[in-house]
Scaffold this active site. Structure first.
Site, PDB file in Angstrom:
ATOM      1  CB  CYS A 145       0.272   2.017   4.167  1.00 34.62           C
ATOM      2  SG  CYS A 145      -1.486   1.530   3.789  1.00 34.62           S
TER       3      CYS A 145
ATOM      4  CB  CYS B 191      -0.866  -0.033   1.025  1.00 35.68           C
ATOM      5  SG  CYS B 191      -1.724   1.401   1.573  1.00 35.68           S
TER       6      CYS B 191
END
Length: 324
Positions: free
Chosen positions: A82, A79
C-alpha cells in the site's frame, strides 16, 4: 451499501442494461439537485484526494459518484505494498485533473466497508460510478496498467453516465469552492428521461419510440443511439422461447432468421463473442438479401456494445473478411 459489479467493456445483458439506465437517471437527478443548491464549484487539486470513513461513505463516495468516477483505495498502515501504490494513485489522481476522485479508506478503521466490498486482501482498488461499484484491481500494479484502467473508467463515466468530472482551480483553497453556474439542461433530457422510465417499467416499445424521437432531430446523439440499440434488443428477446430458438439455430445453421434470433439471445445473455461469431459465420454461409439482413443485424448489435469495445473492433475486421 451493497456493491455491484459493472463491466467496463459494454452493457450487454438484461440486468446490466437496466442497472445502467437506472444509475444514469439517478446521476442526472443528483446533478440537477446539486445545481439547484448551488453546488458544483471549482475545487483545489488537494481536494481530489480524500479520506473516507463509514459515516461519510454515502456523502463522499456515493453522492460524489454522480459527478465524477470515484476510485477507492483500500489500505492499511501495516500494508507494505500500500505504501507504494497509494502515493502513485494520489499522483495520478491529481494528473487526471478532476476526471476522477480518489477516496482512501483505512480498512482497520472501517471493517464494515471492507466486508461489504468482499475484500480478501489489500491493497484493493475499486471504483464507484453513478452509484454502481466495480472492482478495478487487487495487489500491486504498474503505472501503465493503472493509467489504462483509469482511462477506461473515465470513458465509462463519460459515455454511459455523462460524468464530465469536477472543475479544478489550482488557485482555489483546499476545502473551498468557487461559485459556478448550474449545468444547462440538454434539449433532449426530457425525452431521454422518458425512455429510461419506460425501460424501468418494462415498456420497451415506449423506450424505443422515445429514443427514436431524439434521433429524428439529432441522428448522431450517442446516448439515444446506444439506448435505442439496447431497447430494441430487449424488445426482441422478451417474447422469445430460448429453448426453441436454440433448437432451430442448431438445426438450421444456414437459416438467417434462426441465427439472428439466437445471436440476440447470445448478446442479451452477455455472450458477446458468441453473438458476433454466429452472425459472421452466417454471413459466410448466406448470399443476397439474407446476407444483407444478417449484416445489418450485426451492425445493430455492435451499437448495443459500443463502437470502442475491443470485441466490436475485432468483429468488424472479421466481418470485412467474410464479406470480401
Amino acid at each position: 451499501m451493497q456493491p455491484r459489479n459493472m463491466s467496463m467493456s459494454g452493457v450487454v445483458d438484461l440486468a446490466a442494461v437496466k442497472a445502467a439506465q437506472e444509475a444514469k437517471a439517478k446521476a442526472e437527478q443528483a446533478r440537477a439537485e446539486a445545481a439547484r443548491q448551488g453546488g458544483g464549484g471549482a475545487i483545489s487539486p488537494a481536494d481530489l484526494v480524500i479520506d473516507v470513513d463509514e459515516a461519510g461513505f454515502e456523502r463522499d463516495v456515493l453522492q460524489r459518484s454522480t459527478e465524477v468516477p470515484v476510485v477507492i483505495d483500500f489500505w492499511a498502515e501495516w500494508c507494505e505494498p500500500c505504501k507504494q501504490l497509494s502515493p502513485l494513485l494520489e499522483r495520478l489522481t491529481v494528473e487526471y485533473n478532476g476526471r476522477i476522485l480518489l477516496a482512501k479508506i483505512d480498512v482497520d478503521a472501517n471493517q464494515m466497508l471492507m466486508q461489504q466490498f468482499g475484500i480478501q486482501g489489500i491493497p484493493a482498488v475499486f471504483a464507484v460510478v453513478a452509484g454502481q461499484a466495480l472492482p478495478l484491481f487487487q495487489g500491486a500494479a504498474g503505472e501503465a496498467q493503472i493509467r489504462q484502467t483509469l482511462d477506461q473508467l473515465v470513458q465509462v463515466g463519460e459515455q454511459r453516465f455523462g460524468l464530465t468530472g469536477l472543475a479544478v482551480d489550482p488557485d482555489a483553497e483546499p476545502g473551498g469552492a468557487q461559485a459556478a453556474p448550474a449545468e444547462a439542461v440538454g434539449p433532449y433530457d426530457a425525452l431521454l428521461e422518458a425512455a429510461v422510465r419506460a425501460l424501468d417499467s418494462g415498456d420497451f416499445a415506449g423506450a424505443v419510440q422515445a429514443y427514436r424521437n431524439v434521433l429524428a432531430d439529432d441522428p448522431t446523439n450517442p446516448e439515444a443511439t446506444l439506448g435505442l440499440a439496447q431497447a430494441e434488443l430487449l424488445q426482441r428477446v422478451q417474447e422469445m422461447d430460448p429453448q426453441q430458438v436454440r433448437k432451430e439455430a442448431a438445426e438450421k445453421p444456414g437459416d438467417a432468421e434462426a441465427q439472428i434470433a439466437a445471436a440476440d439471445l447470445d448478446l442479451a445473455g452477455g455472450h458477446v463473442e458468441d453473438a458476433f461469431g454466429r452472425l459472421i459465420e452466417t454471413v459466410g454461409r448466406t448470399a443476397g438479401d439474407d446476407r444483407e439482413t444478417v449484416r445489418v443485424r450485426l451492425l445493430k448489435l455492435f451499437d448495443v456494445v459500443g463502437a470502442d469495445d475491443p470485441r466490436v473492433i475485432a468483429a468488424r475486421r472479421a466481418l470485412a473478411r467474410a464479406l470480401f
